[in-house]
Design an enzyme around this catalytic site. Structure first.
Site, PDB file in Angstrom:
ATOM      1  N   GLY A  37     -33.213  41.297   1.463  1.00  0.00           N
ATOM      2  CA  GLY A  37     -32.656  42.841   2.071  1.00  0.00           C
ATOM      3  C   GLY A  37     -31.313  42.844   1.350  1.00  0.00           C
ATOM      4  N   GLN A  49     -22.982  46.435  -0.362  1.00  0.00           N
ATOM      5  CA  GLN A  49     -23.071  45.273  -1.071  1.00  0.00           C
ATOM      6  C   GLN A  49     -22.871  45.407  -2.483  1.00  0.00           C
ATOM      7  OE1 GLN A  49     -26.157  43.765   1.262  1.00  0.00           O
ATOM      8  NE2 GLN A  49     -25.347  41.635   0.592  1.00  0.00           N
ATOM      9  N   CYS A  61     -26.152  35.261   3.434  1.00  0.00           N
ATOM     10  CA  CYS A  61     -25.718  36.771   2.740  1.00  0.00           C
ATOM     11  C   CYS A  61     -25.502  36.572   1.272  1.00  0.00           C
ATOM     12  CB  CYS A  61     -24.560  37.315   3.631  1.00  0.00           C
ATOM     13  SG  CYS A  61     -24.436  38.938   3.083  1.00  0.00           S
ATOM     14  N   LEU A  62     -26.043  37.466   0.671  1.00  0.00           N
ATOM     15  CA  LEU A  62     -25.511  37.448  -0.912  1.00  0.00           C
ATOM     16  C   LEU A  62     -24.024  37.748  -1.007  1.00  0.00           C
ATOM     17  CD1 LEU A  62     -28.517  39.600  -2.336  1.00  0.00           C
ATOM     18  CD2 LEU A  62     -28.087  37.204  -2.369  1.00  0.00           C
ATOM     19  N   HIS A 108     -29.314  42.739  10.253  1.00  0.00           N
ATOM     20  CA  HIS A 108     -28.439  42.248   9.608  1.00  0.00           C
ATOM     21  C   HIS A 108     -27.568  43.352   8.278  1.00  0.00           C
ATOM     22  CE1 HIS A 108     -26.831  38.940   6.733  1.00  0.00           C
ATOM     23  NE2 HIS A 108     -26.828  39.925   5.844  1.00  0.00           N
ATOM     24  N   GLU A 109     -28.888  44.073   7.829  1.00  0.00           N
ATOM     25  CA  GLU A 109     -28.442  45.101   6.831  1.00  0.00           C
ATOM     26  C   GLU A 109     -27.701  46.365   7.391  1.00  0.00           C
ATOM     27  OE1 GLU A 109     -28.448  44.072   3.982  1.00  0.00           O
ATOM     28  OE2 GLU A 109     -29.886  42.628   4.089  1.00  0.00           O
ATOM     29  N   HIS A 165     -24.128  45.598   7.921  1.00  0.00           N
ATOM     30  CA  HIS A 165     -23.386  45.753   6.525  1.00  0.00           C
ATOM     31  C   HIS A 165     -22.787  47.424   6.553  1.00  0.00           C
ATOM     32  CE1 HIS A 165     -23.492  42.541   4.165  1.00  0.00           C
ATOM     33  NE2 HIS A 165     -24.789  42.171   4.260  1.00  0.00           N
TER      34      HIS A 165
END
Length: 168
Positions: A49, A54, A102-103, A144-145, A148
């Site tokens: 995702g 991000q 997480c990226l 999670h997304e 963000h």
């Protein structure tokens, strides 16, 4: 083919702590390009995702693209889903702790409590309204997304510092 953007904002970048703005014009060419870049970047980075903030875009937009990969070998395989102006409509009482990375927070994993089952609403990239029930790992990705988009990172959700590990 759109070149993936590997300019992923990382911990310390202020955009990751800001609330993203609602999308008002789904047909906007720049927005559609951001969607394409999110899709290609998630694939190139083996992400399951990725959210617009991000990539330094303040849109309420993210991609869920679960697939088995080196970071999540047991992830279910699914087609990528573009979710614009997503909302969590309802959730189970049950919360489950699971490992997340997480990226935008490279090298760190955390044991994060999330709702096991959720109902969500969102618009797709054509502007069609969807309502879905999500469970388990895919529900975890959505939560999670969505965080963000509200300026929250998974490290904010761990119960204590013992639930964080460095994986590098």
């Amino acid at each position: 083919m759109i070149k993936p953007s590997l300019e992923i904002a990382t911990l310390g970048n202020p955009i990751l702590r800001q609330e993203a703005q609602p999308v008002t014009d789904i047909t906007d060419k720049q927005l559609q390009q951001v969607i394409d870049t999110l899709l290609s970047t998630a694939k190139a980075a083996s992400g399951v995702g990725i959210a617009a903030p991000q990539l330094s875009h303040s849109y309420r937009l993210f991609i869920i693209c679960s697939h088995p990969n080196p970071r999540y070998p047991d992830a279910p395989l699914m087609e990528p889903i573009v979710m614009i102006n997503p909302r969590l409509v309802s959730h189970s009482e049950e919360m489950v702790k699971g490992w997340e990375g997480c990226l935008s927070v490279p090298g760190v994993r955390g044991l994060v409590p999330r709702y096991q089952a959720i109902a969500v609403e969102y618009l797709d990239r054509q502007g069609q309204q969807h309502r879905q029930e999500l469970t388990d790992f895919v529900a975890r990705i959505f939560q999670h997304e969505l965080d963000h988009l509200d300026g929250i990172l998974f490290i904010d959700r761990v119960a204590n510092s013992e639930d964080l590990v460095n994986i590098e």
